[in-house]
Scaffold this motif. Structure first.
Motif, PDB file in Angstrom:
ATOM      1  N   MET A 199      -4.793 -23.132  73.429  1.00 50.60           N
ATOM      2  CA  MET A 199      -5.073 -23.772  74.714  1.00 50.60           C
ATOM      3  C   MET A 199      -3.763 -24.050  75.443  1.00 50.60           C
ATOM      4  O   MET A 199      -2.769 -24.434  74.826  1.00 50.60           O
ATOM      5  CB  MET A 199      -5.859 -25.066  74.504  1.00 50.60           C
ATOM      6  CG  MET A 199      -7.205 -24.830  73.851  1.00 50.60           C
ATOM      7  SD  MET A 199      -8.065 -26.364  73.446  1.00 50.60           S
ATOM      8  CE  MET A 199      -8.871 -26.666  75.006  1.00 50.60           C
TER       9      MET A 199
ATOM     10  N   ASP B 283      -5.783 -25.148  81.347  1.00 49.47           N
ATOM     11  CA  ASP B 283      -7.057 -24.582  80.901  1.00 49.47           C
ATOM     12  C   ASP B 283      -8.146 -25.620  81.111  1.00 49.47           C
ATOM     13  O   ASP B 283      -7.943 -26.808  80.865  1.00 49.47           O
ATOM     14  CB  ASP B 283      -7.015 -24.198  79.411  1.00 49.47           C
ATOM     15  CG  ASP B 283      -6.235 -22.930  79.137  1.00 49.47           C
ATOM     16  OD1 ASP B 283      -5.841 -22.229  80.095  1.00 49.47           O
ATOM     17  OD2 ASP B 283      -6.012 -22.645  77.940  1.00 49.47           O
TER      18      ASP B 283
ATOM     19  N   VAL C 204      -6.703 -29.271  80.110  1.00 53.78           N
ATOM     20  CA  VAL C 204      -5.635 -29.504  79.136  1.00 53.78           C
ATOM     21  C   VAL C 204      -4.404 -30.024  79.878  1.00 53.78           C
ATOM     22  O   VAL C 204      -3.916 -29.392  80.819  1.00 53.78           O
ATOM     23  CB  VAL C 204      -5.306 -28.212  78.350  1.00 53.78           C
ATOM     24  CG1 VAL C 204      -4.115 -28.428  77.420  1.00 53.78           C
ATOM     25  CG2 VAL C 204      -6.521 -27.738  77.571  1.00 53.78           C
TER      26      VAL C 204
END
Length: 120
Positions: free
Chosen positions: A4, A8, A28
């Motif tokens: 990740m 994201d 994120v």
């Protein structure tokens, strides 16, 4: 989780409740880093096999983007498991805390948001 990246997007999913489902979108804010609770002997999540040099567990920091207009329940998602959501990890491997979602699945789920759920 280690794949990740900052920026994201992800669905925020309530799992341990009366009616599990997707309730929001998060992003994120910090990429994967070792989960300190795995190293803490006083934590319920302590893992004696995890070390600072070789961590076994990671976490990311997320920030809320928005709440969905309504809960999109697991039951509603399952109704599409042989159609638009066929193969969605949430519907085939429900015990994973982080799961990939394809662009098509993402768009379909968000398309459900503004439509009332079908009665079953």
């Amino acid at each position: 989780m280690r794949g990740m990246r900052v920026g994201d997007r992800a669905f925020y999913y309530h799992s341990n409740c009366k009616e599990p489902g997707i309730v929001g979108i998060c992003e994120v804010a910090r990429e994967a880093y070792p989960d300190s609770t795995a190293l803490d002997p006083s934590s319920k999540k302590h893992d004696p096999k995890s070390t600072p040099e070789e961590p076994r567990w990671y976490m990311v920091d997320v920030k809320m983007v928005r709440r969905l207009a309504r809960l999109i329940s697991l039951q509603e998602l399952k109704r599409h498991s042989e159609g638009a959501l066929k193969g969605m990890a949430l519907l085939t491997k429900g015990r994973l805390s982080v799961q990939p979602v394809t662009r098509q699945q993402w768009d379909f789920v968000l398309g459900l948001e503004d439509n009332p759920p079908e009665n079953t």
